[in-house]
Design a protein around this motif. Structure first.
Motif, short mmCIF file in Angstrom:
data_model
loop_
_atom_site.label_atom_id
_atom_site.label_comp_id
_atom_site.label_asym_id
_atom_site.label_seq_id
_atom_site.Cartn_x
_atom_site.Cartn_y
_atom_site.Cartn_z
N SER A 79 0.79 -1.23 0.00
CA SER A 79 0.00 0.00 0.00
C SER A 79 0.82 1.28 0.00
O SER A 79 0.25 2.37 0.04
CB SER A 79 -0.93 0.01 1.22
N SER A 120 -8.55 2.71 -4.25
CA SER A 120 -7.85 3.89 -3.72
C SER A 120 -8.10 5.14 -4.53
O SER A 120 -8.17 5.11 -5.77
CB SER A 120 -6.34 3.59 -3.72
N SER A 121 -8.13 6.28 -3.82
CA SER A 121 -8.24 7.57 -4.51
C SER A 121 -7.01 7.85 -5.39
O SER A 121 -7.07 8.71 -6.27
CB SER A 121 -8.42 8.70 -3.50
N TYR A 146 1.56 1.75 -8.19
CA TYR A 146 0.58 1.41 -7.14
C TYR A 146 -0.84 1.76 -7.61
O TYR A 146 -1.78 0.97 -7.48
CB TYR A 146 0.90 2.17 -5.84
N ARG A 273 12.72 12.03 -0.48
CA ARG A 273 11.29 11.86 -0.19
C ARG A 273 10.40 12.40 -1.32
O ARG A 273 9.17 12.32 -1.22
CB ARG A 273 10.94 12.59 1.12
N ARG A 275 8.83 12.41 -5.15
CA ARG A 275 8.41 11.29 -6.01
C ARG A 275 8.56 11.64 -7.49
O ARG A 275 8.48 12.83 -7.84
CB ARG A 275 6.94 10.96 -5.72
N ASP A 278 3.88 13.16 -8.31
CA ASP A 278 3.05 13.13 -7.11
C ASP A 278 1.64 13.60 -7.48
O ASP A 278 1.49 14.52 -8.30
CB ASP A 278 3.66 14.06 -6.05
N1 GDD Z 1 5.31 9.23 2.83
C1 GDD Z 1 5.69 10.52 2.81
N2 GDD Z 1 6.82 10.90 3.52
N3 GDD Z 1 4.97 11.40 2.10
C2 GDD Z 1 5.37 12.69 2.12
C3 GDD Z 1 6.48 13.15 2.83
C4 GDD Z 1 7.25 12.22 3.56
O1 GDD Z 1 8.26 12.54 4.21
N4 GDD Z 1 6.59 14.50 2.66
C5 GDD Z 1 5.57 14.86 1.87
N5 GDD Z 1 4.84 13.78 1.52
C6 GDD Z 1 3.65 13.80 0.65
C7 GDD Z 1 3.67 12.79 -0.48
O2 GDD Z 1 4.47 13.25 -1.57
C8 GDD Z 1 2.18 12.72 -0.81
O3 GDD Z 1 1.83 13.81 -1.63
C9 GDD Z 1 1.50 12.91 0.55
O4 GDD Z 1 2.52 13.43 1.43
C10 GDD Z 1 0.90 11.67 1.17
O5 GDD Z 1 1.86 10.64 1.15
P1 GDD Z 1 1.58 9.21 1.83
O6 GDD Z 1 1.23 9.37 3.25
O7 GDD Z 1 2.75 8.33 1.51
O8 GDD Z 1 0.23 8.70 1.13
P2 GDD Z 1 -0.24 8.65 -0.41
O9 GDD Z 1 -1.17 9.81 -0.61
O10 GDD Z 1 0.89 8.51 -1.33
O11 GDD Z 1 -1.06 7.29 -0.43
C11 GDD Z 1 -1.91 6.94 0.66
O12 GDD Z 1 -3.26 7.24 0.34
C12 GDD Z 1 -3.82 6.45 -0.70
C13 GDD Z 1 -5.24 6.93 -0.90
O13 GDD Z 1 -5.20 8.13 -1.60
C14 GDD Z 1 -1.72 5.47 0.98
O14 GDD Z 1 -2.37 5.18 2.20
C15 GDD Z 1 -2.29 4.58 -0.09
O15 GDD Z 1 -2.21 3.20 0.30
C16 GDD Z 1 -3.75 4.97 -0.31
O16 GDD Z 1 -4.31 4.18 -1.33
#
Ligand code: GDD
Length: 315
Positions: A79, A120-121, A146, A273, A275, A278
């Motif tokens: 995930s 997932s969104s 993903y 950190r 991507r 993004d």
């Molecule tokens: N992980 C992480 N770490 N993300 C960061 C950081 C950091 O230090 N700094 C900024 N971000 C930003 C990421 O670039 C992204 O835009 C946002 O924070 C959220 O990152 P994540 O918490 O890793 O979640 P995600 O949005 O990529 O995905 C999550 O949500 C999805 C649903 O929309 C996950 O839970 C997925 O499994 C889920 O499907």
């Protein structure tokens, strides 16, 4: 009533198990031999764990044939978005093959299990100006391997319903967090860094990635209640957004966390950190789900953030 929770030892799986036990449901969960057990150790008297490798059709067939569950909450997945760039095939294989094996086993045994699948969104990906709040009818423009794996899971849910009549409900969940959130994910990562600074375990510098991204966060405890309602009241084959209907920049989320701590912290960008691409904004419209089930998010984001900090302080 018997419920099978795949990925029960994970973040959402452990909250799902707690919710189901409160409902008086018999809970069976899948684990792998390398699963961490700390999220469910407090539940081990009340749930039954079965070792199952979802990528292996024989393993899944044995599980489904033996358990014949009434409800299935399919939460097991790779995930974390960044991992999917490092090992795209593994993410796609894990997420897609696991679900196909589950569907095929249900079909083969002729079961009428109600199945919730965790879409997932991230599937919406690139969202253009004027396309928010995001509805289930928005275009899908996935931006990571993903996200592709989740589009495949989502549409396999649609296809298995249409082709074979499987009772599949496709929940498209926006970001969710709360106690026990894995420390890779942004809310938990920042909360843990802050708590490590409070505890004197690291210098007062917090490392961050893209702070401009906007995300719609729901508390995991509201999400698992939504998954239950999805199977109780959702229409088979349909997709439903589960979201809060509000979004924050990651910078705003960090500011909320920092406001609940009394240490002085410097914020530094860590290029590793960032991507390759993004998703800029995820802001969900959950009206379709509300109309079908009556669900509303109940836990305010501030409380979720406080609970997350408390979780890390207690570790
Ligand atoms: N992980 C992480 N770490 N993300 C960061 C950081 C950091 O230090 N700094 C900024 N971000 C930003 C990421 O670039 C992204 O835009 C946002 O924070 C959220 O990152 P994540 O918490 O890793 O979640 P995600 O949005 O990529 O995905 C999550 O949500 C999805 C649903 O929309 C996950 O839970 C997925 O499994 C889920 O499907």
């Amino acid at each position: 009533m018997k419920a099978l929770v795949t990925g029960i030892s994970g973040f959402v799986g452990s909250h799902m198990a707690e919710f189901l036990l409160l409902k008086g449901v018999e809970v069976v969960g899948t684990i792998r031999n390398r699963s961490r057990m700390d999220h469910i150790s407090h539940l081990q008297q009340d749930i039954r764990l079965v070792e199952c490798e979802l990528r292996d059709p024989f393993s899944v067939e044995a599980l489904i044939g033996a358990e014949k569950p009434d409800l299935i909450f399919h939460l097991a997945a790779q995930s974390f978005v960044p991992t999917s760039w490092n090992s795209p095939i593994d993410t796609i294989h894990n997420n897609v093959a696991g679900q196909v094996n589950l569907f095929e086993a249900i079909r083969r045994f002729g079961l009428h299990s109600k199945i919730q699948i965790a879409c997932s969104s991230e599937e919406y990906g690139q969202v253009n100006p004027g396309e928010t709040p995001i509805k289930e009818t928005n275009p899908l423009r996935p931006l990571s391997p993903y996200a592709i794996s989740k589009v495949a899971q989502d549409y396999l849910g649609y296809q298995y319903h249409k082709s074979y009549g499987l009772h599949v409900i496709r929940t498209i969940t926006f970001n969710h967090t709360g106690p026990r959130r894995g420390e890779n994910f942004v809310t938990s990562n920042f909360a843990k860094q802050i708590v490590d600074i409070e505890k004197g375990k690291k210098p007062p510098v917090i490392y961050v990635g893209n702070l401009e991204a906007k995300r719609d966060f729901t508390d995991v405890r509201d999400v698992v209640r939504g998954y239950w309602l999805a199977l109780e009241k959702g229409v088979p084959g349909e997709a439903y957004n589960i979201a809060s209907g509000t979004c924050y920049t990651i910078a705003e989320m960090l500011a909320i966390l920092l406001s609940h701590s009394n240490v002085d912290i410097e914020v530094k960008t860590d290029a590793s950190r960032l991507r390759p691409s993004d998703v800029e904004i995820l802001l969900g419209d959950y009206r379709k789900f509300h109309e079908a089930t009556g669900w509303n998010p109940e836990i305010p984001f501030e409380r979720t953030m406080e609970d997350l900090l408390q979780y890390w302080r207690s570790q």
